[in-house]
Design an enzyme around this catalytic site. Sequence first.
Site, mmCIF file in Angstrom:
data_model
loop_
_atom_site.group_PDB
_atom_site.id
_atom_site.type_symbol
_atom_site.label_atom_id
_atom_site.label_comp_id
_atom_site.label_asym_id
_atom_site.label_seq_id
_atom_site.Cartn_x
_atom_site.Cartn_y
_atom_site.Cartn_z
ATOM 1 N N ASP A 217 67.031 76.149 19.173
ATOM 2 C CA ASP A 217 65.576 76.032 19.103
ATOM 3 C C ASP A 217 64.962 76.070 20.507
ATOM 4 O O ASP A 217 65.457 75.399 21.418
ATOM 5 C CB ASP A 217 65.262 74.680 18.430
ATOM 6 C CG ASP A 217 63.804 74.512 18.064
ATOM 7 O OD1 ASP A 217 63.323 75.254 17.205
ATOM 8 O OD2 ASP A 217 63.138 73.624 18.640
ATOM 9 N N GLU A 267 86.166 77.258 23.265
ATOM 10 C CA GLU A 267 87.304 76.359 23.040
ATOM 11 C C GLU A 267 87.813 76.500 21.606
ATOM 12 O O GLU A 267 88.874 76.006 21.265
ATOM 13 C CB GLU A 267 86.876 74.891 23.236
ATOM 14 C CG GLU A 267 86.618 74.506 24.671
ATOM 15 C CD GLU A 267 85.882 73.168 24.785
ATOM 16 O OE1 GLU A 267 85.724 72.442 23.768
ATOM 17 O OE2 GLU A 267 85.448 72.851 25.914
HETATM 18 C C1 GLC Z 1 60.784 76.136 16.964
HETATM 19 C C2 GLC Z 1 60.900 75.896 15.486
HETATM 20 C C3 GLC Z 1 59.631 75.303 14.995
HETATM 21 C C4 GLC Z 1 59.394 73.996 15.729
HETATM 22 C C5 GLC Z 1 59.407 74.186 17.233
HETATM 23 C C6 GLC Z 1 59.524 72.876 17.959
HETATM 24 O O1 GLC Z 1 59.832 77.101 17.267
HETATM 25 O O2 GLC Z 1 61.236 77.090 14.829
HETATM 26 O O3 GLC Z 1 59.651 75.084 13.616
HETATM 27 O O4 GLC Z 1 58.153 73.466 15.341
HETATM 28 O O5 GLC Z 1 60.516 74.942 17.630
HETATM 29 O O6 GLC Z 1 60.798 72.324 17.774
#
Ligand code: GLC
Length: 585
Positions: A217, A267
């Site tokens: 993310d 790993e």
């Molecule tokens: C990413 C995720 C989204 C979230 C953001 C903050 O863009 O896909 O859903 O709100 O990160 O974590």
Amino acid sequence: MPDTLTDPRDRPATGDPGSWWRQAAVYQIYPRSFADANGDGIGDLAGITERIGYLRDLGIDAVWLSPFYPSALADGGYDVDDYRDVDPRLGTLADFDSMTSALHAANIKLIVDIVPNHTSDRHEWFREALASPRGSSARNRYIFRDGLGVDGSLPPADWVSAFGGPAWEPVGDGQWYLHYFATEQPDLNWKNPEVREDFLKTLRFWSDRGVDGFRVDVAHGCAKELPEVLPSQAELDALDATTGQHPLWDRDEVHEIYAEWRSVFNEYSPPRTAVAEAWVATPDRRHRYASIDGLGQAFNFDLLEADFDAASFRGIITSNLAQSARTGSSTTWVFSNHDVVRHATRYALPPRGSSTEKQGASWLLTGGTAPVLDIEGGLRRARAATLLMLGLPGSAYLYQGEELGLQEVADIPDAERQDPSFFRNPGVDVGRDGCRVPLPWKRSGPSFGFGATGAHLPQPGWFSDFSVEAEEDDTTSTLAFYRQALALRKDLQTVESLEWIDSDETVLHYVRPGGWSVVANFGTRDAPLPAGEVLIASSPVGEGRLPSETAVWLKTPSAQGSRLRSSGRCRRSTPGSRHRRPRRY
Ligand code: GLC
Ligand code: CA
């Protein structure tokens, strides 16, 4: 561009176990909205385990599971309290293990979401930071700054968070912390070795439990370099984001983090995979995340952002295949996920630039009077675009519910909305709940079979006709179409290359090695259907004609098929065929 048999793109689709991800069809599950096994209105891990048969029959290669960690759900689970546990409302670690084994038994890999840019404000580190004084090591895991003004009561800068509203929050002692997303999502300080070590531990924790890969993310946000005097938001916006030196985004040294992660992935056997969510300025910057020394793959959102237009699609496909060839990665394709208006609905909106257009997809998101949607046309275009995309080399990311042809749920009452972007942008943005409504499994009954009781977001009545039950036995349904396309894809995918066959400006035609080709008519009039046996069509096709806004896969006549098979990659045009000049990306 390398062109030898050691080029990873030349590996057969199913050969090397370490390459499974290169052309995988990956299905995103938003766990709280997939299936509710214990009837509390919230989807759970046991619900996924119960539906493994559905996933197997769909024909996907992997599941990407959005966050399932303990969370107050300030941002749909992307506010993580504990990276090495399961939200008790979704189950236990034992449930996670059962789900993983059941997926693996069905030959489905598992990718989990990892959220390194920020924790939640309930994470033990953040609680400790709040309880500790300025300058403490506990605060140094996050990004704290003194406020401005004599008593620090003014924010260190006027920065605006991604969800709207201020990006700095005071903690009551003159200090403020940075949260680029919701207030409940304090940004981590990745210069702190303890933060780095802890994430390596998390990667090993899930890898040891059998997880096959990670979706990372906001991968482009972890490395930050804040100067002593902070720039204003306007100054930040004016900075060139392609230099690798922006204070917040896509800094060159972010790749040092992922190089360390890669050594952890390696790993394991086969090595764990990763895909970066990196919203960066150029494809060139994006593909750095996809380096084999880094995460290995990065989301390419270009088709998602494009209009339904042949020239745009072709340009995007060509440039992304070329970029991934440069890094040795394979590209990704995606039309829908939990952050955007579903593509069947985006394509139902008046086209951008048309006289009837207001604000395109953002019109839906702003909660204005619903625009007139061309529901039937939207689904027709979505199916055509999806079929074109599923024929491409690279991996295809699908979002739960698109296989049912679900539209965005636009009319969720304000009182039931959950997304922070709705709350932080009053009257401006209705947020992302419309694509996160729990799936309809049955035609009727409580929550359309999602669970034994209600659903945590309200489901509209029209879900009945889009339910799995309604579509399962209908050979013309979108579900039947996805199943057929995914099964064929599995059989047909070989080496990762394509050749363009020139046709006209509204029709795209490409040939894949192994004797099959994909033709998509983006125009509003029908077009001649090239020779070959129709393997699958996104809408019914007539004899020799390809209807408007329709795509097909064709078995290419044998002469061409065997030529492709023998050479693997073709560069030369077919002699004497002016209109069928093949072009390789
Ligand atoms: C990413 C995720 C989204 C979230 C953001 C903050 O863009 O896909 O859903 O709100 O990160 O974590
Ligand atoms: Ca539940």
